[in-house]
Design an enzyme around this catalytic site. Structure first.
Site, PDB file in Angstrom:
ATOM      1  N   GLU A   1      -6.345 -14.673  -3.253  1.00  0.00           N
ATOM      2  CA  GLU A   1      -6.434 -13.405  -3.982  1.00  0.00           C
ATOM      3  C   GLU A   1      -7.249 -13.613  -5.256  1.00  0.00           C
ATOM      4  OE1 GLU A   1      -6.503  -9.983  -5.852  1.00  0.00           O
ATOM      5  OE2 GLU A   1      -5.838 -10.165  -3.757  1.00  0.00           O
TER       6      GLU A   1
ATOM      7  N   SER B   1       0.625  -7.834  -3.693  1.00  0.00           N
ATOM      8  CA  SER B   1       1.591  -6.817  -3.268  1.00  0.00           C
ATOM      9  C   SER B   1       1.703  -5.718  -4.323  1.00  0.00           C
ATOM     10  CB  SER B   1       2.960  -7.471  -3.042  1.00  0.00           C
ATOM     11  OG  SER B   1       3.873  -6.551  -2.494  1.00  0.00           O
TER      12      SER B   1
ATOM     13  N   PRO C   1      -1.868   0.030  -6.774  1.00  0.00           N
ATOM     14  CA  PRO C   1      -2.884   0.664  -7.619  1.00  0.00           C
ATOM     15  C   PRO C   1      -2.714   2.171  -7.726  1.00  0.00           C
ATOM     16  CG  PRO C   1      -3.830  -0.122  -5.546  1.00  0.00           C
ATOM     17  CD  PRO C   1      -2.460  -0.692  -5.634  1.00  0.00           C
ATOM     18  N   CYS C   2      -2.013   2.776  -6.761  1.00  0.00           N
ATOM     19  CA  CYS C   2      -1.762   4.213  -6.851  1.00  0.00           C
ATOM     20  C   CYS C   2      -0.951   4.569  -8.092  1.00  0.00           C
ATOM     21  CB  CYS C   2      -1.020   4.702  -5.605  1.00  0.00           C
ATOM     22  SG  CYS C   2      -1.941   4.480  -4.066  1.00  0.00           S
TER      23      CYS C   2
ATOM     24  N   TYR D   1       6.331  -7.461  -5.452  1.00  0.00           N
ATOM     25  CA  TYR D   1       6.872  -8.814  -5.437  1.00  0.00           C
ATOM     26  C   TYR D   1       5.926  -9.714  -6.211  1.00  0.00           C
ATOM     27  CZ  TYR D   1       9.757  -7.193  -1.504  1.00  0.00           C
ATOM     28  OH  TYR D   1      10.627  -6.503  -0.711  1.00  0.00           O
TER      29      TYR D   1
ATOM     30  N   TRP E   1      12.993  32.137   6.628  1.00  0.00           N
ATOM     31  CA  TRP E   1      11.724  31.924   7.321  1.00  0.00           C
ATOM     32  C   TRP E   1      10.958  30.860   6.538  1.00  0.00           C
ATOM     33  CZ3 TRP E   1      10.518  33.920  11.975  1.00  0.00           C
ATOM     34  CH2 TRP E   1      11.254  35.021  12.425  1.00  0.00           C
TER      35      TRP E   1
END
Length: 440
Positions: free
Chosen positions: A33, A39, A42-43, A61, A428
């Site tokens: 990486e 893990s 980024p959102c 993690y 509905w």
């Protein structure tokens, strides 16, 4: 025993590594990486900037967890510089290292597209790509007294970052070349509602092309083909592209959207080499064609599938329908399936319907309005897509996504046994009302 090498420690990479370890306890699994994060989420960047969350919570993690608990040979700050048949070369803190592989997984994700204009390298100009960017942006705001923010782009990230700065009380200008926001993902009936809400909270500037970002020691203004906007900070949210540089070194074939071509087991064009996550293409369940959709749930599942197959346990990834949801302030926005023009381009004869209705009875507090646009196939009534904006969007989008995957029709949607109680929905349900409008 096999040597497994995974390039990329994000969602797809670590999902694959964990799956292989579960199925093959004795294999050597190496993950390389480039950043210090694995893990990660980024959102969550806009929500760290907004102040909802702290930065360290964007890592699900820690690296130590994977090393100690899952016996994965994880190397952070390991930048892969070359990929050869049977060997990966990485530059690490203590020098260059080489890793042999019997099977290889590309989980290199996607990288931001930067507009081809002068000034994108100035201090105060940022992208929202990896979690560390959130901390950098926050520190810059605090250290430089940021008040005026210009966001270039009109997609999901642009809207989410815009909310973060609006909530912090800053003057936000959103600049886009297109004539409406979210043009690539939503039809006009829905984007018109989104645009009006944005205009209430910020300075929305559409159909303007950015010509330059200017400043001396740091950013001071953004110049478009129409006007100049003062800026203490600029966020570039002009899209992403799959990071295929290393894959191309190995001669892998590229597919939809420039992503790595894969089959339903996440195998690439070269034996023993897999791809998963934002760097990989996948199958679209409605069009039957390959597509590139960079979304976290899809990436995690791709990683699971790739890891399963690499470990000798066959699992096939069936595909996607393109389900996504976001928010701006109190306005929720979602979509699944095909838009009207997308459906026509895919060869469908379509019909569509748009409704504006309440999410619950007027006598119960907490409800609001929701706009829905549904797309279906003429004749068969097969459902093709749903777009939504307003309140309580998620449940409708997710329900419709499952209906799409199961090949449901307008009639099926109308007779779906949906729950009702005044705190949650009207008698509905909006989805049932939409089915009535589409007619079966």
């Amino acid at each position: 025993m096999q040597n497994i090498v995974i390039i990329g420690g994000g969602a797809a990479g670590m999902s694959a590594a964990s799956r292989i370890r579960r199925l093959q306890p004795g294999w050597k699994i190496t993950v390389l990486e480039a950043s210090g994060w694995v893990s990660h989420a980024p959102c969550g960047i806009p929500y760290v900037v907004e102040g909802i969350s702290e930065l360290d919570r964007l890592m699900h993690y820690t690296p130590e967890f994977f090393i100690r608990e899952r016996n994965i040979d994880l190397h952070i700050h390991a930048r892969v510089t070359a990929v050869h048949q049977g060997e990966v070369v990485a530059q690490e803190k203590d020098g260059e290292k080489r890793y042999p592989w019997d099977q290889l997984l590309f989980a290199t994700g996607a990288v931001p597209r930067r507009p081809p204009v002068p000034g994108t390298g100035l201090a105060g100009v940022f992208t929202a790509d990896l979690p560390p960017d959130a901390g950098i942006i926050r520190r810059y705001m605090e250290d430089n007294g940021v008040n005026k923010v210009v966001i270039i782009g009109t997609g999901y990230v642009a809207l989410e970052m815009a909310e973060a700065f609006v909530v912090r009380g800053m003057h936000v200008t959103l600049v886009g070349r297109s004539d409406r926001v979210l043009r690539r993902t939503l039809d006009r009936e829905i984007t018109d509602v989104v645009g009006k809400r944005l205009a209430d909270e910020l300075d929305l500037r559409l159909q303007e092309a950015t010509r330059a970002i200017e400043g001396t020691s740091r950013v001071e203004q953004v110049v478009t083909d129409r006007q100049t906007y003062p800026a203490d900070m600029v966020i570039l949210a002009t899209g992403i592209r799959p990071e295929t540089t290393l894959a191309e070194q190995l001669g892998l074939k590229l597919g939809a959207g420039g992503a790595i071509g894969t089959d339903d087991r996440m195998r690439t064009s070269r034996t023993g080499v897999y791809a998963a996550g934002d760097v990989a293409e996948c199958h679209h369940l409605l069009t039957g064609k390959k597509t590139w959709i960079a979304l976290a749930p899809t990436g995690n599942k791709m990683g699971f599938v790739a890891g399963s197959n690499m470990a000798g346990h066959e699992v096939r990834f069936p595909g996607v329908v393109g389900t996504a949801v976001t928010r701006f302030m109190d306005m929720e926005i979602g979509r699944t399936g095909l838009g009207e023009e997308e459906a026509r381009q895919a060869g469908f004869s379509v019909k569509s319907g748009v409704i504006r209705t309440a999410t619950g009875p007027g006598y119960y507090p907490g409800h609001g309005e929701i706009w829905l646009k549904g797309i279906a196939e003429q004749g068969s009534g097969r459902l093709l897509g749903l777009q939504a904006v307003g309140k309580r969007v998620l449940a409708r989008i997710d329900t419709f996504a499952l209906a799409l995957q199961q090949g449901c029709t307008i009639r099926d949607l109308f007779f779906t046994d949906l729950a009702y109680a005044p705190p949650f929905a009207p008698v509905w349900d909006p989805l049932v009302t939409l089915a009535r409008v589409l007619k079966f």
